[in-house]
Design an enzyme around this catalytic site. Structure first.
Site, mmCIF file in Angstrom:
data_model
loop_
_atom_site.group_PDB
_atom_site.id
_atom_site.type_symbol
_atom_site.label_atom_id
_atom_site.label_comp_id
_atom_site.label_asym_id
_atom_site.label_seq_id
_atom_site.Cartn_x
_atom_site.Cartn_y
_atom_site.Cartn_z
ATOM 1 N N LYS A 41 0.810 -1.232 0.000
ATOM 2 C CA LYS A 41 0.000 0.000 0.000
ATOM 3 C C LYS A 41 0.834 1.269 0.000
ATOM 4 O O LYS A 41 0.426 2.278 -0.553
ATOM 5 C CB LYS A 41 -0.981 0.003 1.170
ATOM 6 C CG LYS A 41 -0.325 0.134 2.518
ATOM 7 C CD LYS A 41 -1.351 -0.051 3.630
ATOM 8 C CE LYS A 41 -0.713 0.213 4.972
ATOM 9 N NZ LYS A 41 -1.389 -0.486 6.055
ATOM 10 N N ARG A 56 -7.527 -0.223 16.884
ATOM 11 C CA ARG A 56 -7.933 0.080 15.521
ATOM 12 C C ARG A 56 -8.937 -1.017 15.167
ATOM 13 O O ARG A 56 -9.901 -1.182 15.915
ATOM 14 C CB ARG A 56 -6.731 0.171 14.565
ATOM 15 C CG ARG A 56 -7.036 1.085 13.369
ATOM 16 C CD ARG A 56 -5.884 1.224 12.388
ATOM 17 N NE ARG A 56 -5.683 0.007 11.595
ATOM 18 C CZ ARG A 56 -4.766 -0.106 10.635
ATOM 19 N NH1 ARG A 56 -3.963 0.910 10.356
ATOM 20 N NH2 ARG A 56 -4.636 -1.223 9.946
#
Ligand SMILES: *Cc1c(COP(=O)(O)O)cnc(C)c1O
Length: 321
Positions: free
Chosen positions: A5, A99
Protein backbone atom coordinates in the site's frame (compact mmCIF):
# COMPACT_ATOMS: atom_id res chain seq x y z
CA UNK A 1 2.70 -11.31 3.16
CA UNK A 2 4.31 -8.39 1.35
CA UNK A 3 2.31 -5.19 1.84
CA UNK A 4 2.23 -2.86 -1.16
CA UNK A 5 0.00 0.00 0.00
CA UNK A 6 2.82 2.47 0.68
CA UNK A 7 3.82 2.26 -2.97
CA UNK A 8 0.27 2.51 -4.32
CA UNK A 9 0.37 -1.11 -5.46
CA UNK A 10 3.18 -0.30 -7.86
CA UNK A 11 3.47 -3.45 -10.00
CA UNK A 12 7.27 -3.25 -10.35
CA UNK A 13 7.64 -3.36 -6.59
CA UNK A 14 4.99 -6.05 -6.09
CA UNK A 15 6.84 -8.11 -8.68
CA UNK A 16 10.09 -7.65 -6.75
CA UNK A 17 8.32 -8.87 -3.61
CA UNK A 18 7.06 -11.94 -5.44
CA UNK A 19 10.58 -12.61 -6.76
CA UNK A 20 11.83 -12.21 -3.20
CA UNK A 21 9.62 -15.09 -2.12
CA UNK A 22 6.28 -13.56 -1.15
CA UNK A 23 3.33 -15.70 -2.16
CA UNK A 24 0.77 -13.23 -0.75
CA UNK A 25 0.62 -9.54 -1.69
CA UNK A 26 -1.53 -7.50 0.68
CA UNK A 27 -2.88 -4.00 0.21
CA UNK A 28 -5.43 -1.84 1.98
CA UNK A 29 -6.90 -0.48 -1.26
CA UNK A 30 -8.95 -2.49 -3.69
CA UNK A 31 -7.84 -0.13 -6.48
CA UNK A 32 -4.19 -1.07 -5.85
CA UNK A 33 -5.02 -4.76 -6.04
CA UNK A 34 -6.87 -4.20 -9.30
CA UNK A 35 -3.82 -2.37 -10.63
CA UNK A 36 -1.47 -5.22 -9.71
CA UNK A 37 -3.75 -7.93 -11.04
CA UNK A 38 -4.28 -6.09 -14.32
CA UNK A 39 -0.54 -5.85 -14.80
CA UNK A 40 -0.22 -9.60 -14.43
CA UNK A 41 1.36 -9.99 -10.99
CA UNK A 42 0.98 -13.61 -10.04
CA UNK A 43 0.30 -13.89 -6.31
CA UNK A 44 -2.56 -14.42 -3.89
CA UNK A 45 -4.03 -10.97 -3.21
CA UNK A 46 -5.09 -10.00 0.29
CA UNK A 47 -7.23 -6.97 1.06
CA UNK A 48 -6.30 -5.47 4.44
CA UNK A 49 -9.29 -3.12 4.74
CA UNK A 50 -12.76 -3.99 3.50
CA UNK A 51 -15.84 -1.82 3.07
CA UNK A 52 -19.46 -2.92 2.73
CA UNK A 53 -19.91 -0.84 -0.41
CA UNK A 54 -17.07 -2.69 -2.14
CA UNK A 55 -18.18 -6.23 -1.24
CA UNK A 56 -19.07 -7.24 -4.79
CA UNK A 57 -15.76 -5.98 -6.21
CA UNK A 58 -13.79 -7.53 -3.36
CA UNK A 59 -15.15 -10.98 -4.14
CA UNK A 60 -14.34 -10.42 -7.77
CA UNK A 61 -10.76 -9.17 -7.38
CA UNK A 62 -9.41 -10.40 -4.06
CA UNK A 63 -8.48 -13.88 -2.81
CA UNK A 64 -8.48 -13.22 0.93
CA UNK A 65 -9.81 -10.28 2.96
CA UNK A 66 -9.32 -9.16 6.56
CA UNK A 67 -12.61 -8.47 8.29
CA UNK A 68 -14.14 -7.45 11.60
CA UNK A 69 -17.82 -6.74 10.78
CA UNK A 70 -20.62 -9.27 10.26
CA UNK A 71 -22.54 -6.93 7.96
CA UNK A 72 -19.59 -6.91 5.60
CA UNK A 73 -19.12 -10.69 5.85
CA UNK A 74 -22.78 -11.23 4.98
CA UNK A 75 -22.40 -9.07 1.89
CA UNK A 76 -19.18 -10.86 0.90
CA UNK A 77 -20.91 -14.23 1.23
CA UNK A 78 -23.91 -12.98 -0.75
CA UNK A 79 -21.79 -11.77 -3.66
CA UNK A 80 -19.55 -14.83 -3.51
CA UNK A 81 -22.66 -16.96 -3.95
CA UNK A 82 -23.79 -14.79 -6.85
CA UNK A 83 -20.39 -15.21 -8.48
CA UNK A 84 -20.34 -18.92 -7.68
CA UNK A 85 -17.24 -18.60 -5.51
CA UNK A 86 -15.99 -19.16 -1.99
CA UNK A 87 -14.34 -16.04 -0.55
CA UNK A 88 -11.63 -16.57 2.04
CA UNK A 89 -11.48 -14.37 5.12
CA UNK A 90 -9.23 -13.71 8.08
CA UNK A 91 -11.00 -12.43 11.17
CA UNK A 92 -9.24 -9.58 12.95
CA UNK A 93 -9.10 -9.53 16.74
CA UNK A 94 -8.79 -6.42 18.88
CA UNK A 95 -5.84 -6.85 21.23
CA UNK A 96 -5.36 -3.40 22.67
CA UNK A 97 -4.31 -1.06 19.85
CA UNK A 98 -7.95 -0.05 19.28
CA UNK A 99 -7.93 0.08 15.52
CA UNK A 100 -9.78 -2.76 13.75
CA UNK A 101 -10.75 -6.04 15.36
CA UNK A 102 -13.49 -8.01 17.11
CA UNK A 103 -13.16 -7.80 20.90
CA UNK A 104 -12.15 -11.18 22.39
CA UNK A 105 -15.34 -11.43 24.46
CA UNK A 106 -17.43 -11.18 21.26
CA UNK A 107 -15.44 -13.70 19.23
CA UNK A 108 -17.58 -16.75 19.98
CA UNK A 109 -20.83 -15.19 18.85
CA UNK A 110 -19.07 -13.55 15.90
CA UNK A 111 -17.62 -16.88 14.73
CA UNK A 112 -20.95 -18.62 15.22
CA UNK A 113 -22.63 -16.26 12.77
CA UNK A 114 -19.68 -16.02 10.41
CA UNK A 115 -19.32 -19.79 10.11
CA UNK A 116 -22.95 -20.03 9.12
CA UNK A 117 -22.33 -17.93 5.99
CA UNK A 118 -22.37 -20.40 3.14
CA UNK A 119 -19.93 -18.85 0.69
CA UNK A 120 -17.16 -17.78 3.03
CA UNK A 121 -14.24 -19.81 4.27
CA UNK A 122 -12.65 -18.56 7.46
CA UNK A 123 -9.01 -19.42 6.92
CA UNK A 124 -7.45 -17.57 9.81
CA UNK A 125 -7.28 -14.96 12.50
CA UNK A 126 -5.12 -11.91 12.86
CA UNK A 127 -4.44 -8.78 14.79
CA UNK A 128 -2.92 -5.40 14.12
CA UNK A 129 -0.90 -3.48 16.69
CA UNK A 130 1.27 -0.35 16.82
CA UNK A 131 -0.91 1.54 14.35
CA UNK A 132 -3.44 3.67 16.20
CA UNK A 133 -2.64 3.12 19.87
CA UNK A 134 1.07 2.50 19.37
CA UNK A 135 0.77 -0.76 21.34
CA UNK A 136 3.93 -2.85 20.99
CA UNK A 137 3.60 -6.48 19.90
CA UNK A 138 5.00 -8.56 22.75
CA UNK A 139 4.89 -12.02 24.31
CA UNK A 140 1.62 -11.19 26.08
CA UNK A 141 -0.53 -9.98 23.21
CA UNK A 142 0.93 -12.56 20.79
CA UNK A 143 0.21 -15.32 23.31
CA UNK A 144 -3.31 -13.95 23.73
CA UNK A 145 -3.88 -14.28 19.99
CA UNK A 146 -2.74 -17.91 20.08
CA UNK A 147 -5.01 -18.63 23.04
CA UNK A 148 -8.01 -17.21 21.21
CA UNK A 149 -7.17 -19.28 18.12
CA UNK A 150 -6.94 -22.49 20.16
CA UNK A 151 -10.16 -21.70 21.99
CA UNK A 152 -12.20 -20.99 18.85
CA UNK A 153 -10.81 -24.01 17.00
CA UNK A 154 -11.95 -26.21 19.85
CA UNK A 155 -15.30 -24.53 20.32
CA UNK A 156 -16.27 -24.78 16.65
CA UNK A 157 -14.14 -27.79 15.59
CA UNK A 158 -12.45 -25.77 12.87
CA UNK A 159 -8.92 -25.53 11.58
CA UNK A 160 -7.44 -22.04 11.20
CA UNK A 161 -4.51 -22.07 8.81
CA UNK A 162 -3.22 -18.50 8.81
CA UNK A 163 -2.54 -16.82 12.13
CA UNK A 164 -1.34 -13.35 11.30
CA UNK A 165 0.43 -11.67 14.20
CA UNK A 166 0.83 -8.18 12.77
CA UNK A 167 2.96 -5.83 10.72
CA UNK A 168 6.51 -4.47 10.63
CA UNK A 169 6.23 -3.61 14.33
CA UNK A 170 6.38 -7.36 15.06
CA UNK A 171 10.00 -7.65 13.95
CA UNK A 172 11.48 -7.16 17.40
CA UNK A 173 9.10 -9.70 18.96
CA UNK A 174 9.65 -12.15 16.12
CA UNK A 175 13.44 -11.93 16.08
CA UNK A 176 13.81 -12.36 19.85
CA UNK A 177 11.00 -14.72 20.84
CA UNK A 178 11.63 -18.39 21.54
CA UNK A 179 7.97 -19.17 21.06
CA UNK A 180 5.85 -18.02 18.14
CA UNK A 181 2.96 -20.18 19.40
CA UNK A 182 0.28 -20.36 16.71
CA UNK A 183 1.50 -17.33 14.81
CA UNK A 184 2.73 -18.29 11.36
CA UNK A 185 2.24 -15.10 9.35
CA UNK A 186 3.16 -11.41 9.36
CA UNK A 187 2.07 -8.67 6.96
CA UNK A 188 5.16 -6.63 6.15
CA UNK A 189 5.29 -3.34 4.28
CA UNK A 190 7.66 -0.76 5.72
CA UNK A 191 10.27 -3.28 6.87
CA UNK A 192 10.61 -4.65 3.34
CA UNK A 193 10.46 -1.27 1.61
CA UNK A 194 12.59 0.82 3.96
CA UNK A 195 14.57 -1.87 5.77
CA UNK A 196 13.47 -0.84 9.25
CA UNK A 197 11.28 -2.30 11.94
CA UNK A 198 8.73 0.19 13.19
CA UNK A 199 8.83 0.04 16.99
CA UNK A 200 12.21 1.76 17.29
CA UNK A 201 12.81 2.38 13.56
CA UNK A 202 15.97 0.31 13.88
CA UNK A 203 17.50 -0.92 10.64
CA UNK A 204 17.13 -4.62 9.92
CA UNK A 205 20.43 -6.43 9.28
CA UNK A 206 20.98 -7.22 5.60
CA UNK A 207 18.30 -4.88 4.26
CA UNK A 208 18.67 -1.61 2.37
CA UNK A 209 17.37 1.45 4.23
CA UNK A 210 17.76 3.74 1.25
CA UNK A 211 16.17 1.82 -1.57
CA UNK A 212 13.99 4.88 -2.26
CA UNK A 213 15.55 8.21 -3.12
CA UNK A 214 13.80 11.43 -4.00
CA UNK A 215 15.46 13.92 -6.35
CA UNK A 216 14.28 17.50 -6.73
CA UNK A 217 15.51 20.36 -8.85
CA UNK A 218 16.94 23.62 -7.54
CA UNK A 219 14.95 26.52 -9.00
CA UNK A 220 16.33 29.45 -6.99
CA UNK A 221 19.62 29.95 -5.16
CA UNK A 222 20.36 33.25 -3.40
CA UNK A 223 21.77 34.78 -0.25
CA UNK A 224 18.88 36.04 1.84
CA UNK A 225 18.30 37.08 5.46
CA UNK A 226 16.98 34.42 7.82
CA UNK A 227 14.45 36.88 9.31
CA UNK A 228 11.47 37.89 7.18
CA UNK A 229 10.78 41.62 7.21
CA UNK A 230 7.32 43.05 7.84
CA UNK A 231 4.47 41.99 10.12
CA UNK A 232 4.22 38.20 10.53
CA UNK A 233 0.73 36.80 9.87
CA UNK A 234 -0.50 33.28 9.06
CA UNK A 235 1.47 31.31 6.47
CA UNK A 236 -0.09 29.39 3.56
CA UNK A 237 -1.24 26.60 5.90
CA UNK A 238 -2.74 28.75 8.65
CA UNK A 239 0.22 28.57 11.04
CA UNK A 240 1.95 31.64 12.40
CA UNK A 241 5.64 30.96 11.84
CA UNK A 242 8.47 32.06 14.11
CA UNK A 243 12.08 32.65 13.09
CA UNK A 244 15.53 32.81 14.56
CA UNK A 245 17.91 35.47 13.27
CA UNK A 246 20.96 33.66 11.91
CA UNK A 247 22.06 36.49 9.67
CA UNK A 248 22.25 36.29 5.92
CA UNK A 249 22.25 32.69 4.67
CA UNK A 250 22.75 30.79 1.46
CA UNK A 251 19.23 29.67 0.58
CA UNK A 252 17.80 27.52 -2.19
CA UNK A 253 14.34 26.65 -3.34
CA UNK A 254 13.72 23.20 -4.80
CA UNK A 255 10.70 22.27 -6.89
CA UNK A 256 8.98 20.12 -4.32
CA UNK A 257 6.23 20.88 -1.84
CA UNK A 258 3.59 19.72 0.55
CA UNK A 259 1.47 18.63 -2.38
CA UNK A 260 4.11 15.99 -3.16
CA UNK A 261 5.64 14.88 0.08
CA UNK A 262 5.41 14.84 3.88
CA UNK A 263 8.20 17.36 4.41
CA UNK A 264 8.91 16.25 7.99
CA UNK A 265 9.74 12.79 6.59
CA UNK A 266 12.59 14.02 4.38
CA UNK A 267 16.23 13.97 5.34
CA UNK A 268 19.34 14.93 3.44
CA UNK A 269 22.82 13.48 3.71
CA UNK A 270 24.30 16.69 2.32
CA UNK A 271 25.15 19.64 4.57
CA UNK A 272 21.83 21.39 4.23
CA UNK A 273 18.78 22.01 6.31
CA UNK A 274 15.13 22.09 5.28
CA UNK A 275 13.84 25.34 6.73
CA UNK A 276 10.34 25.43 5.33
CA UNK A 277 7.90 24.36 2.68
CA UNK A 278 4.71 25.52 1.06
CA UNK A 279 2.60 23.61 -1.47
CA UNK A 280 5.18 23.76 -4.25
CA UNK A 281 8.38 25.27 -2.83
CA UNK A 282 10.80 23.64 -0.42
CA UNK A 283 13.31 26.05 1.10
CA UNK A 284 16.80 24.87 2.03
CA UNK A 285 19.59 26.51 3.96
CA UNK A 286 22.56 25.10 2.10
CA UNK A 287 25.27 26.21 4.52
CA UNK A 288 28.46 27.37 2.81
CA UNK A 289 27.69 26.05 -0.62
CA UNK A 290 25.62 27.87 -3.23
CA UNK A 291 23.56 25.26 -5.08
CA UNK A 292 23.41 25.60 -8.86
CA UNK A 293 20.16 26.28 -10.70
CA UNK A 294 19.05 23.02 -12.27
CA UNK A 295 21.11 20.93 -9.83
CA UNK A 296 19.38 17.92 -8.28
CA UNK A 297 19.13 17.60 -4.53
CA UNK A 298 18.65 14.11 -3.12
CA UNK A 299 16.57 13.15 -0.08
CA UNK A 300 16.01 10.00 1.97
CA UNK A 301 12.39 9.22 2.82
CA UNK A 302 10.56 7.87 5.83
CA UNK A 303 7.28 5.95 5.56
CA UNK A 304 5.05 9.03 5.52
CA UNK A 305 7.18 10.71 2.88
CA UNK A 306 7.30 7.54 0.75
CA UNK A 307 3.51 7.17 0.95
CA UNK A 308 3.03 10.76 -0.19
CA UNK A 309 5.53 10.76 -3.07
CA UNK A 310 4.19 7.49 -4.43
CA UNK A 311 0.72 9.06 -4.40
CA UNK A 312 1.74 12.37 -6.00
CA UNK A 313 1.18 12.44 -9.76
CA UNK A 314 3.90 15.12 -9.95
CA UNK A 315 6.68 12.81 -8.79
CA UNK A 316 8.08 10.69 -11.61
CA UNK A 317 8.91 7.16 -10.50
CA UNK A 318 11.89 5.29 -11.90
CA UNK A 319 12.79 1.73 -10.99
CA UNK A 320 16.32 0.44 -11.21
CA UNK A 321 16.76 -3.33 -11.50
C1 LIG B 1 -0.52 -1.26 6.61
C2 LIG B 1 -0.85 -2.55 7.22
C3 LIG B 1 0.14 -3.51 7.40
C4 LIG B 1 1.59 -3.29 7.04
O1 LIG B 1 2.17 -2.35 7.91
P1 LIG B 1 3.75 -2.03 7.83
O2 LIG B 1 3.99 -1.21 9.04
O3 LIG B 1 3.97 -1.28 6.57
O4 LIG B 1 4.47 -3.32 7.85
C5 LIG B 1 -0.24 -4.72 7.94
N1 LIG B 1 -1.52 -4.96 8.30
C6 LIG B 1 -2.50 -4.06 8.15
C7 LIG B 1 -3.88 -4.40 8.56
C8 LIG B 1 -2.20 -2.82 7.60
O5 LIG B 1 -3.17 -1.91 7.45
Amino acid sequence: MGVSKAVLGEPAIAQAMVQGGMSFIADSRLENIQRMRKSGISAKFVLLRTALSQAELIVQWVDVSLNSELETLKALSHYAEAQNQIHQVIIMVELGDLREGVCPRDLSSFFKEALALSHLEIIGMGCNLACYGGVKPDANNMHELSIQVDRLEKEFRIDLKIISGGNSANYDWYSTTQETDRINNLRLGESILLGRETVYRASIPGLHTRAFQLFAEVIESKRKPSMPSGDICQDAFGDVPSFQDRGVRQRSIVALGRQDVLVSGLSSRQAMEIIGASSDHLILDSGDRALQIGEEVRFDLDYGALLAVMTSPFVRKEFLP
